[in-house]
Scaffold this active site. Structure first.
Site, PDB file in Angstrom:
ATOM      1  N   ASN A   1      44.385  39.976  52.055  1.00  0.00           N
ATOM      2  CA  ASN A   1      43.945  41.376  51.999  1.00  0.00           C
ATOM      3  C   ASN A   1      44.890  42.206  52.872  1.00  0.00           C
ATOM      4  O   ASN A   1      45.825  41.672  53.473  1.00  0.00           O
ATOM      5  CB  ASN A   1      42.477  41.523  52.420  1.00  0.00           C
TER       6      ASN A   1
ATOM      7  N   GLU B   1      45.129  41.097  56.563  1.00  0.00           N
ATOM      8  CA  GLU B   1      45.775  39.785  56.679  1.00  0.00           C
ATOM      9  C   GLU B   1      47.267  39.879  56.417  1.00  0.00           C
ATOM     10  O   GLU B   1      48.071  39.247  57.108  1.00  0.00           O
ATOM     11  CB  GLU B   1      45.128  38.817  55.687  1.00  0.00           C
TER      12      GLU B   1
ATOM     13  N   ASP C   1      37.410  35.461  47.373  1.00  0.00           N
ATOM     14  CA  ASP C   1      37.249  34.185  46.670  1.00  0.00           C
ATOM     15  C   ASP C   1      37.259  34.407  45.163  1.00  0.00           C
ATOM     16  O   ASP C   1      37.858  33.639  44.399  1.00  0.00           O
ATOM     17  CB  ASP C   1      35.929  33.517  47.076  1.00  0.00           C
TER      18      ASP C   1
END
Length: 333
Positions: A207, A210, A284
């Site tokens: 993301n 990150e 996920d």
């Protein structure tokens, strides 16, 4: 993307065999109602109505693969206690292949309890053991995956890194090397606190936060249009150079997601979420639906669009969740 094209890709999901390697987690939800503040401390008193459980961590990626029509083959570790048994039972109920899960008497199954009142998360309580996983356990997982690749038993491999010690540079690089010889895509959802020396991934899906952390660049607000933001472009260039990833998909929350694909133009997809209740597990769903789309014959741009639609469904629900092929197809005109 036209509905017929999306439907053709999604219908090809069925039966695709995806190994998912990562930290298995049990998500517990304590649902209740708040009507007063505690006299003991300035905190709300939650009157518990019910408690539910769902698959978290890498297990949620497996659940998404299974829900999309693929065969999710689980690789991970659980403890011998009640939580481990509960997690294993949940995985089996979701049609996840659990044959390769290792039970370790010294391991505490990771559990995350979320206390929710009136759809608002008030607190989270984590149970886990930070001790290092035995090298022989890691070798066992690596060797089994390589054996399955060599025997043509896998169509893709997904690594889910939660920085709990299961994934190592050596494991990923060894598996990537073998997977490339069989043209099997390998994907990683990275963790910012666990910077790895890994090269040659097919896909990486950090993301925004990150991505900036992994690149070592101080995060800043993105300018409009976001896919032309100079800081984001610098982050993508650095990650692509250091990791040598073929497809870098950076999710940007309400700004959608941007795909940086080797030797191709940057592709930006605007968010499809109508209302956001909970972002838990959205990443996920993105990596699972993207890989399934590639296996279904999609280009990187098409896989981005499908995974963006899937994520839009998930953030509109509370708690970890998954999406079905039928739900996905209905989202395309």
């Amino acid at each position: 993307m036209k509905k017929q094209r999306a439907e053709d890709i999604i219908n090809n999901f069925k039966g695709k065999r995806v190994a998912v390697v990562g930290d298995l987690m049990l998500d517990a939800y304590i649902w209740g109602k708040v009507s007063r503040i505690s006299p003991e401390a300035p905190v709300p008193v939650v009157h518990v109505k019910k408690m539910t459980y769902s698959l978290g961590g890498a297990a949620n990626v497996m659940c998404n693969i299974s829900s999309l029509g693929g065969e999710a083959i689980a690789f991970g570790i659980i403890g011998k206690g009640e939580n481990g048994s509960h997690l294993l039972n949940l995985m089996n109920k979701n049609a996840i292949n659990t044959e390769n899960i290792i039970t370790d008497t010294n391991y505490i199954t990771i559990e995350k309890q979320r206390i929710i009142a009136d759809s608002q998360q008030l607190a989270r309580v984590d149970y886990e053991n930070p001790e290092t996983i035995a090298p022989e356990t890691l070798s066992r997982i690596q060797n089994r995956i390589i054996s399955m690749i060599n025997n043509n038993e896998l169509d893709a491999v997904i690594f889910e890194d939660y920085a709990k010690g299961l994934l190592t540079d050596e494991m990923l690089n060894n598996i990537i090397k073998i997977a490339k010889t069989k043209k099997i895509p390998v994907a990683l959802d990275p963790h910012p606190s666990h910077r790895m020396n890994v090269k040659g991934l097919t896909l990486m899906t950090p993301n925004q936060s990150e991505a900036f952390t992994l690149s070592g660049i101080y995060p800043k607000d993105l300018t409009t249009p976001v896919h032309k933001d100079p800081n984001l472009l610098e982050v993508a260039n650095k990650l692509n150079h250091e990791w040598e990833v073929e497809q870098l998909l950076i999710t940007l929350g309400s700004n959608g997601m941007t795909l940086f694909e080797k030797n191709k133009d940057v592709v930006h997809i605007h968010t499809k979420a109508k209302e956001v209740f909970d972002v838990t597990g959205a990443g996920d769903t993105v990596i699972a639906s993207y890989i399934m789309s590639l296996l279904g014959g999609a280009s990187g741009a098409e896989a981005s669009e499908i995974s963006n639609q899937a994520a839009g469904v998930i953030v509109g629900r509370v708690g970890t969740s998954s999406v079905t092929p039928q739900e996905l197809i209905k989202l395309f005109d």
